[in-house]
Design a protein around this motif. Sequence first.
Motif, mmCIF file in Angstrom:
data_model
loop_
_atom_site.group_PDB
_atom_site.id
_atom_site.type_symbol
_atom_site.label_atom_id
_atom_site.label_comp_id
_atom_site.label_asym_id
_atom_site.label_seq_id
_atom_site.Cartn_x
_atom_site.Cartn_y
_atom_site.Cartn_z
ATOM 1 N N SER A 188 -31.556 79.702 -22.103
ATOM 2 C CA SER A 188 -31.819 81.068 -21.280
ATOM 3 C C SER A 188 -31.093 82.238 -21.626
ATOM 4 C CB SER A 188 -31.313 80.466 -19.814
ATOM 5 O OG SER A 188 -29.976 80.091 -19.741
ATOM 6 N N ALA A 189 -30.084 82.206 -22.713
ATOM 7 C CA ALA A 189 -29.418 83.455 -22.911
ATOM 8 C C ALA A 189 -28.762 83.206 -24.201
ATOM 9 C CB ALA A 189 -28.236 83.565 -21.840
ATOM 10 N N THR A 195 -25.081 80.662 -27.764
ATOM 11 C CA THR A 195 -26.282 80.499 -26.948
ATOM 12 C C THR A 195 -25.495 79.928 -25.726
ATOM 13 O OG1 THR A 195 -26.573 78.226 -27.994
ATOM 14 C CG2 THR A 195 -27.808 80.155 -29.023
ATOM 15 N N PHE A 196 -26.599 80.015 -24.609
ATOM 16 C CA PHE A 196 -26.027 79.542 -23.331
ATOM 17 C C PHE A 196 -27.071 79.060 -22.251
ATOM 18 C CE2 PHE A 196 -23.619 83.328 -24.773
ATOM 19 C CZ PHE A 196 -22.318 82.982 -24.548
ATOM 20 N N PRO A 226 -29.095 90.739 -25.426
ATOM 21 C CA PRO A 226 -27.958 89.990 -25.405
ATOM 22 C C PRO A 226 -27.751 89.573 -23.579
ATOM 23 C CG PRO A 226 -27.239 92.220 -25.607
ATOM 24 C CD PRO A 226 -28.747 92.085 -25.446
ATOM 25 N N ARG A 227 -27.447 88.235 -23.479
ATOM 26 C CA ARG A 227 -27.035 87.772 -22.156
ATOM 27 C C ARG A 227 -26.161 86.648 -22.234
ATOM 28 N NH1 ARG A 227 -32.605 86.354 -18.723
ATOM 29 N NH2 ARG A 227 -30.624 85.731 -17.313
ATOM 30 N N GLY A 247 -39.357 92.975 -29.831
ATOM 31 C CA GLY A 247 -38.424 93.828 -28.822
ATOM 32 C C GLY A 247 -37.105 93.897 -28.875
ATOM 33 N N VAL A 248 -36.370 93.019 -29.736
ATOM 34 C CA VAL A 248 -34.974 92.816 -29.884
ATOM 35 C C VAL A 248 -34.371 94.063 -30.902
ATOM 36 C CG1 VAL A 248 -33.005 91.541 -30.686
ATOM 37 C CG2 VAL A 248 -35.133 90.169 -29.705
#
Length: 269
Positions: A188-189, A195-196, A226-227, A247-248
């Motif tokens: 998810s992030a 990574t998370f 980034p999240r 898109g990054v």
Amino acid sequence: MTPAGGGGGGAGPARSQQDRRQLIAEQVVRHGTVSVAWLARTTGVSVMTVHRDLDALAGRGVLRRFRGGVSALPTSVFESSLDYRAGVRVAEKDALARVAAALVEPGMSVMLDDSSSALALARLLPGKVPLTVLTNARRVIDVLADCEEIRLIALGGEYSHTHDSFLGGACVESIEALSVDLVVVSTSAMNTRLTFHQEPDVVLVKRAMLASAARRVLLMDHSKIPRTALHRVCPVAGFEHVVVDEGVDRGLVAELREQVADVRVAALD
């Protein structure tokens, strides 16, 4: 109830129903609580149309309605709903899948997680046969069940309606008994180092999958970078391949390449 500044960027051109509902969900998650009138101004549609959109989103477990407004459900529910995830950023996920498919060779054993990005890849795998595919995702099983040249192994466990997949200790144990050539996951992030994910049960399954594979592939669309989220999954450096969409930000891609030798940027058609 209405976010500071009130405008939200204006209505802009007419949006498709799916794009509009995605925008509504993202605005509610970003601001926490918003009014129906503010959403109508932001999306450029009538209050009645917004009410219909909110009814649909609430019915899918994305948002919580109250008189005159709407609020976000807990992040774990919103971000984990497969019905929601499967319907957003479809072009980006298809682009990620096309790039990831180039890493798959006939004869491989490939493990897929329950992400919508891995589901997009599953649709391409019949063109890579023969394969052994292992997954905890029910929809991946549905996609590949009729392909006779794919040996399909379902990773059992406790069924999650939210994820439409199998999780829990039994799933982790079944993964830990296996060794595969390639695992493909999303989460998810992430930032440029970690990574998370927001749910511990999902984290445990993803970690077991990553430990079972000779090579690890991470698929991430730009909305996740980034999240951060509550639980760390693993370092970005733990992947042999990272695939992101165009898109990054280029600076973030450069930072990722300091952690991972093979970072691929998927172009949209």
